[in-house]
Design an enzyme around this catalytic site. Structure first.
Site, PDB file in Angstrom:
ATOM      1  N   CYS A   1       0.943  -1.333   0.034  1.00  0.00           N
ATOM      2  CA  CYS A   1      -0.201   0.083  -0.410  1.00  0.00           C
ATOM      3  C   CYS A   1       0.962   1.228  -0.162  1.00  0.00           C
ATOM      4  CB  CYS A   1      -1.194   0.093   1.024  1.00  0.00           C
ATOM      5  SG  CYS A   1      -2.154   1.102   1.187  1.00  0.00           S
TER       6      CYS A   1
ATOM      7  N   HIS B   1      -3.110  -4.331   0.615  1.00  0.00           N
ATOM      8  CA  HIS B   1      -2.884  -5.450   2.203  1.00  0.00           C
ATOM      9  C   HIS B   1      -3.292  -6.975   2.263  1.00  0.00           C
ATOM     10  CE1 HIS B   1      -2.337  -1.807   3.977  1.00  0.00           C
ATOM     11  NE2 HIS B   1      -3.491  -1.526   3.547  1.00  0.00           N
TER      12      HIS B   1
ATOM     13  N   GLU C   1      -1.493  -9.108   3.400  1.00  0.00           N
ATOM     14  CA  GLU C   1      -1.597  -9.381   4.890  1.00  0.00           C
ATOM     15  C   GLU C   1      -2.912  -9.930   5.206  1.00  0.00           C
ATOM     16  OE1 GLU C   1      -0.779  -6.111   4.063  1.00  0.00           O
ATOM     17  OE2 GLU C   1      -1.785  -4.682   5.202  1.00  0.00           O
TER      18      GLU C   1
HETATM   19  N1  GLN Z   1      -1.931   6.970   2.635  1.00  0.00           N
HETATM   20  C1  GLN Z   1      -1.767   6.418   1.460  1.00  0.00           C
HETATM   21  C2  GLN Z   1      -3.444   6.168   1.282  1.00  0.00           C
HETATM   22  O1  GLN Z   1      -4.000   6.941   1.593  1.00  0.00           O
HETATM   23  C3  GLN Z   1      -1.652   4.799   2.050  1.00  0.00           C
HETATM   24  C4  GLN Z   1      -2.848   4.214   3.048  1.00  0.00           C
HETATM   25  C5  GLN Z   1      -1.951   2.585   3.827  1.00  0.00           C
HETATM   26  O2  GLN Z   1      -0.910   2.081   3.174  1.00  0.00           O
HETATM   27  N2  GLN Z   1      -2.797   2.136   3.879  1.00  0.00           N
HETATM   28  O3  GLN Z   1      -3.155   5.811  -0.457  1.00  0.00           O
END
Ligand code: GLN
Length: 576
Positions: free
Chosen positions: A380, A506, A508
């Site tokens: 992400c 994600h 994970e």
């Molecule tokens: N801050 C970034 C976004 O909002 C990544 C978010 C995250 O890593 N969950 O896109």
């Protein structure tokens, strides 16, 4: 009709109530029982989505986009079943529903009260999980018996037993039996008090799980049985375990699943724990050292990255690797220091996150990994910083950034999508939950997943800026996974690197102990290869201290006593 197990906790928080509930769920599943799970959280936040990870740990995202308590991650990993946002209810969400109903006039002007309106809403949340395809609903009540906030929940579950019948409900209470050093004794008094408190709310536990440092004696179990009015075989001991994945075996050994099934009159198959025993065997015999760094912002509270850590563990179990985790504060490696902090690692993960702090450190780590061939997995935000790093260092896009961190960046390679601009409400603006990606044939991620279409969970606002896609098309950088409409970049990688791979998702959240998420598995494979390569190089280049002492073998051709063959066989991996 579905049966219900309610798990409460006493004495102190952080006893592993969620893990106990998960382990019991796993044991019931191993008997062929269809289980679902739920967490009731007594705090006022409507959901954990806006809670600070420093304080509350990770926000766990379900497939349907629910932002939930991290215990749901344990549930899914142990019972190997996908849950959804219905599996987490907070006091805040329960009150919101009741107050909204009151505003609509649903209560026809009657006085709206904690009992019965809040308790009815809690019971409704519990009952809605008891669908036709479920045999047992396990509901964990967050917090500790004795907390003010927990009272409506205790009252609701007490009534619930009356509503559905005693033989359909099992109350499990998790407590602590502390060891008091000076007297050299394990103490049962806190457990007694906690059970007394529970009883004063009308709940008599059917079993007690006693957490302790060392195993309890039979005598102590008898004492607890006697004083708490619970059969002695229903006093279950869960002493500290070497791995959380050992807990189901411990509880089974103590007969908990048998006791539960007997009480609930569940006719089941015998527990089939072969797969799980094999997993634990692999965990206990792991011997291939590997060092992985997590370069993050919330490293002072490792629970903030719970699913990332568990996914790494799963990948380590897969290869029989002995994982050494290094927590790296992203701010610490800004600028020149990256090399000194990362040089002896075998791989790094740049996990998700929000906000500016530590961003330049993460970018530096991504750059170091890229240049040094260090395996690196971006999740992400991790994918976003790897994109920024590549833009700045390789594509020469000076000042490239995400508009999250620099709204005036001359090269906003990460940006909000048109549809999200101008939305200010913190809730409801994120891309949440499952999204499908199409993977590029011949790419590393395609090989890792062994599939052309994959589904992963998301939680973010910003995206790879499609206006820059063309510039990244330099022959090395590959957008190896995209949304079906080809608008969103979901996976990136470098052709020339052993493993510099990232995803906007994600993964994970979908890893399982016996089936690690593919990208974690491949990161681990690459890291083990590097670890074993380095061991070989060390053996090859540096004379051992014994050699130095007796003056022999200073030519640097290396000792011959170590079986190098054995070391390289490991590097091929034990993949399925
Ligand atoms: N801050 C970034 C976004 O909002 C990544 C978010 C995250 O890593 N969950 O896109």
């Amino acid at each position: 009709m579905a049966k219900h197990i309610f798990v409460t906790g006493g004495v102190v928080s952080g006893l592993g109530k969620g893990l106990t509930a998960s382990a019991l769920g796993m044991l019931l599943r191993s008997r062929g029982v269809r289980v679902t799970m739920q967490k009731l959280d007594p705090y006022l936040n409507v959901d954990p989505g806006t809670m600070n990870p420093f304080e509350h740990g990770e926000v766990y995202v379900t497939g349907d986009g629910g932002e939930t308590d991290l215990d749901l991650g344990h549930y899914e990993r142990f019972i190997d079943t996908e849950l959804n946002s219905d599996s987490n209810a907070t006091t805040g969400s329960i009150y919101s529903a009741v107050i909204a109903a009151e505003r609509r006039g649903d209560y026809l002007g009657r006085t709206v009260q904690v009992i019965p309106h809040i308790t009815d809403e809690i019971k409704r949340r519990i009952a809605r999980l008891a669908t036709d395809d479920v045999d047992v609903v396990i509901t964990e009540v967050g917090g500790t018996v004795g907390d003010i906030e927990i009272l409506p929940f205790l009252e609701a579950i007490r009534q619930f037993r009356l509503d559905v019948g005693r033989e359909n409900v099992f109350f499990l209470h998790v407590t602590l039996v502390p060891f008091i050093g000076p007297s050299g004794e394990q103490k049962t008094k806190p457990t007694q008090h906690s059970v007394t408190e529970l009883r004063s709310r009308g709940i008599q536990p059917d079993a007690i799980v006693c957490r302790s440092e060392q195993p309890l004696t039979t005598e102590l179990k008898r004492k607890i049985s006697n004083l708490c009015d619970v059969d002695v075989e229903s006093v279950v001991n869960a002493a500290d375990a070497s791995s959380i994945y050992v807990i189901p075996l411990v509880l089974h050994e103590e007969g908990l699943d048998r006791t539960v099934c007997r009480h609930l009159r569940l006719e089941t198959d015998p527990a089939d724990l072969r797969g799980w025993q094999e997993l634990v065997g692999r965990i206990e015999s792991a011997d291939r050292p590997v060092r992985i760094g997590i370069v993050g912002k919330y490293v002072s509270l490792p629970d903030a990255y719970l699913s990332v850590v568990e996914s790494l563990n799963h990948a380590a179990f897969h290869f029989g690797a002995k994982l050494q985790l290094e927590w790296i504060q992203a701010e610490d490696i800004e600028g020149m220091l990256a090399a000194s902090r990362l040089a002896d690692l075998d791989g790094i993960i740049i996990p998700g996150g929000f906000g500016q702090r530590g961003i330049e450190g993460k970018i530096a780590a991504a750059g170091y990994a890229r240049e040094q061939g260090l395996p690196c997995l971006g999740l992400c935000l991790g994918m976003q910083v790897m994109t920024i790093e590549y833009a700045r260092s390789v594509l020469g896009l000076e000042g490239a950034n995400s508009t999250e961190f620099d709204p005036d960046s001359p090269h906003p390679v990460i940006d909000l999508m048109e549809t999200q601009r101008g939305v200010t409400d913190l809730g409801g603006t994120m891309r949440l939950g499952n999204y499908i990606a199409e993977l590029r044939e011949g790419s590393q991620v395609h090989a890792a997943y062994g599939a052309s279409v994959v589904k992963e969970r998301h939680r973010h606002r910003y995206e790879f800026n499609p206006r820059y896609r063309g510039r990244f098309d330099d022959g090395d950088f590959v957008c190896s996974g995209v949304s079906p409409d080809n608008r969103l970049v979901e996976f990136i990688e470098l052709r020339s690197h052993p493993f510099w791979v990232a995803t906007q998702a994600h993964p994970e959240f979908r890893s399982r102990p016996a089936e690690p998420a593919p990208l974690f598995r491949e990161l681990m494979r690459a890291a083990l290869r590097r670890a074993e390569q380095r061991t070989l190089e060390l053996l090859h280049l540096e004379p051992s201290s014994a050699d130095v002492r007796d003056g022999s073998n200073l030519s640097g051709t290396g000792p011959t006593t170590v079986d190098r063959e054995a070391l390289t066989i490991g590097a091929a991996g034990a993949d399925s």
